[in-house]
Design a protein around this motif. Structure first.
Motif, mmCIF file in Angstrom:
data_model
loop_
_atom_site.group_PDB
_atom_site.id
_atom_site.type_symbol
_atom_site.label_atom_id
_atom_site.label_comp_id
_atom_site.label_asym_id
_atom_site.label_seq_id
_atom_site.Cartn_x
_atom_site.Cartn_y
_atom_site.Cartn_z
ATOM 1 N N UNK A 164 37.810 -15.683 54.785
ATOM 2 C CA UNK A 164 36.868 -15.448 53.700
ATOM 3 C C UNK A 164 37.631 -14.958 52.474
ATOM 4 N N UNK A 165 37.377 -15.553 51.325
ATOM 5 C CA UNK A 165 37.879 -15.012 50.064
ATOM 6 C C UNK A 165 36.903 -13.915 49.650
ATOM 7 N N UNK A 166 37.375 -12.710 49.537
ATOM 8 C CA UNK A 166 36.467 -11.594 49.332
ATOM 9 C C UNK A 166 37.092 -10.531 48.441
ATOM 10 N N UNK A 167 36.246 -9.629 48.008
ATOM 11 C CA UNK A 167 36.649 -8.460 47.210
ATOM 12 C C UNK A 167 37.479 -8.857 45.989
ATOM 13 N N UNK A 168 36.983 -9.876 45.292
ATOM 14 C CA UNK A 168 37.603 -10.299 44.036
ATOM 15 C C UNK A 168 37.046 -9.435 42.911
ATOM 16 N N UNK A 169 37.909 -8.695 42.256
ATOM 17 C CA UNK A 169 37.481 -7.851 41.141
ATOM 18 C C UNK A 169 38.552 -7.803 40.068
ATOM 19 N N UNK A 170 38.138 -8.045 38.819
ATOM 20 C CA UNK A 170 39.060 -7.996 37.688
ATOM 21 C C UNK A 170 38.483 -7.061 36.630
ATOM 22 N N UNK A 171 39.317 -6.211 36.092
ATOM 23 C CA UNK A 171 38.903 -5.301 35.019
ATOM 24 C C UNK A 171 38.397 -6.130 33.838
ATOM 25 N N UNK A 172 37.122 -5.955 33.484
ATOM 26 C CA UNK A 172 36.516 -6.795 32.456
ATOM 27 C C UNK A 172 37.098 -6.553 31.069
ATOM 28 N N UNK A 189 33.505 -18.343 50.706
ATOM 29 C CA UNK A 189 33.196 -17.114 49.970
ATOM 30 C C UNK A 189 31.689 -16.996 49.823
ATOM 31 N N UNK A 190 31.256 -15.778 49.575
ATOM 32 C CA UNK A 190 29.865 -15.499 49.230
ATOM 33 C C UNK A 190 29.840 -14.799 47.881
ATOM 34 N N UNK A 196 42.059 -9.180 44.890
ATOM 35 C CA UNK A 196 41.220 -9.991 45.767
ATOM 36 C C UNK A 196 41.836 -9.945 47.163
ATOM 37 N N UNK A 197 41.097 -10.430 48.144
ATOM 38 C CA UNK A 197 41.583 -10.367 49.522
ATOM 39 C C UNK A 197 41.217 -11.631 50.287
ATOM 40 N N UNK A 198 42.048 -11.929 51.280
ATOM 41 C CA UNK A 198 41.738 -12.935 52.299
ATOM 42 C C UNK A 198 41.395 -12.170 53.570
ATOM 43 N N UNK A 199 40.167 -12.304 54.022
ATOM 44 C CA UNK A 199 39.740 -11.649 55.255
ATOM 45 C C UNK A 199 39.703 -12.696 56.362
#
Length: 332
Positions: free
Chosen positions: A237-245, A274-275, A226-229
Motif C-alpha cells: 500500500x502506498x500510504x502516509x503521503x504528506x508534503x508541507x503545503x 492506495x486509498x 510517504x511510505x510503502x506498507x
C-alpha cells in the motif's frame, strides 16, 4: 506562546510585540504621572533635545528609522505643538526641525520619570536587561554589516537552486513522519485512531513488516514523506503521503511517489494500491499521472473513515502484466 514556535520566521513579529509592550507600559506611566508626551515621540524629541535643530534625514539616520517614518512623526509633532520647521540659518535651502517651548517645558519635567523607567525595567527584567541590551547592540551592528533582506534573498536563491532529494527513514527523522502527516490530516480531516497508531510507531507498523519510509529533503529541511506498507508478500500500500503545503510547486510529492514506485519495482512487487479522498484533487491527479487507476468501488475492508477513493497501480506494459485487486489487508 505561538510566535515562539516559529522561531526565526517570526523574529520581527516577536520583537514588535515586545516593542509594543514597552511602549504601552511607558505610555501608561506617562499618563498616570501627567507627562505631556507619548513614548513613541521619545527618539525624535530626545535627539533634538540633545543635539539641537536637525533635518529629517539627520534624525532618521541617527535613530535608525526611515526618512518617511520620521517625516510622518514630525508632521504629527508639529500638529501637537511639539515641533516646528524652519529654515536653517546656516543654509537657507535646508529645513530643520526644532523643539517648541511647549516641548522644552514637557521634556524638562521628565527626569524623575525617565529615572524610574530605567530602574523599573531593570527590576522587571532582572539580569536579562543587560543581556538584552548587548544582544540588541550586536544585532544592530550585524544588520548594518549584512542587511537582512540581502541575506534572505541570497539564501532563497540558493534554496531554489537546490534539488529536492529523497532519503530513506532514519531515527532522527521520526518526528517529521508524524508532523507532516498530522499537518494535512488536521487541515482536511482528522487524525483517526489507525493514523495515530502508525504515525507514533512507524518502525513497528511499517519497517518491521517489510515496508519502507521515504522523506523529501530540501537542503536542511524535511518537506515531505510517504511510505510503502507491505500488506502481504508482493502486495504493498502506498500510504502516509504528506508534503508541507508551504513548499507547493517544488516537486516533492512527485519525487516521493517516483521513489516509492521504483522501490516497489525493485522488490518485484505484484500489487500496489492506495486509498485517498475525492477532496484531494491535486494528489489524485498526481497519482493518475504516475499510473494509478481509479477503481469503481472503494476498498471493501478499508479502515479509514475518510477513504472514498481506491486506486491500483498499473505497471507499464514493459514491466509486466497489470495486477489484480489485492487480498484482504493486514490490520494495523
Amino acid at each position: 506562546m505561538y510566535l515562539a514556535t516559529l522561531e526565526r520566521l517570526a523574529l520581527g513579529s516577536r520583537l514588535k510585540a515586545l516593542s509594543d509592550h514597552f511602549y504601552g507600559a511607558v505610555d501608561e506611566v506617562y499618563q498616570v504621572r501627567g507627562a505631556r508626551i507619548e513614548s513613541r515621540w521619545l527618539p525624535v524629541l530626545r535627539y533634538l533635545w540633545d543635539i539641537g535643530p536637525s533635518s529629517v534625514t539627520e534624525v532618521a539616520d541617527a535613530i535608525g528609522q526611515t526618512h518617511s517614518a520620521v517625516s510622518q512623526l514630525s508632521d504629527k509633532l508639529v500638529r501637537a505643538g511639539m515641533l516646528r520647521r524652519r529654515r536653517d540659518p546656516a543654509d537657507g535651502r535646508r529645513t530643520v526641525l526644532t523643539l517648541t517651548d511647549q516641548a522644552v517645558s514637557a521634556l524638562g519635567e521628565l527626569g524623575p520619570i525617565w529615572c524610574a523607567v530605567r530602574r523599573g525595567i531593570s527590576v522587571s527584567l532582572g539580569e536579562h536587561v543587560e543581556q538584552l541590551l548587548d544582544a540588541v547592540a550586536a544585532c544592530e551592528r550585524a544588520v548594518q554589516e549584512r542587511p537582512v533582506a540581502e541575506a534572505i534573498l541570497a539564501e532563497h536563491s540558493q534554496i531554489m537552486a537546490t534539488p529536492v532529494e529523497v532519503v530513506p527513514y532514519s531515527p532522527e527523522l521520526r518526528e517529521h513522519f508524524y508532523r507532516l502527516n498530522a499537518q494535512w490530516l488536521e487541515r482536511y480531516f482528522r487524525i483517526e485512531d489507525i493514523d495515530r497508531v502508525v504515525l507514533t510507531d512507524p518502525e513497528h507498523y511499517i519497517l518491521q513488516h517489510g515496508g519502507m519510509i521515504f522523506f523529501a529533503r530540501l537542503g536542511e529541511d524535511i518537506i515531505g514523506t510517504c511510505a510503502l506498507l507491505q500488506e502481504s508478500p508482493g502486495v504493498y500500500e502506498l500510504t502516509k503521503m504528506g508534503v508541507d503545503e508551504t513548499f507547493r510547486g517544488m516537486g516533492a510529492g512527485k519525487r516521493l511517489l517516483d521513489a516509492a514506485i521504483a522501490e516497489f519495482h525493485r522488490r518485484k512487487g505484484r500489487t500496489l494500491f492506495l486509498e485517498s479522498n475525492s477532496r484531494l484533487k491535486p494528489a489524485l491527479r498526481m497519482y493518475e499521472k504516475a499510473g494509478f487507476r481509479l477503481q469503481p468501488n472503494i476498498r471493501h475492508d478499508s479502515h479509514y473513515e475518510r477513504a472514498d477513493v481506491y486506486m491500483i497501480y498499473e505497471k507499464p506494459a514493459s514491466a509486466g502484466k497489470t495486477p489484480g485487486a489485492p487480498g484482504r489487508r493486514r490490520r494495523v
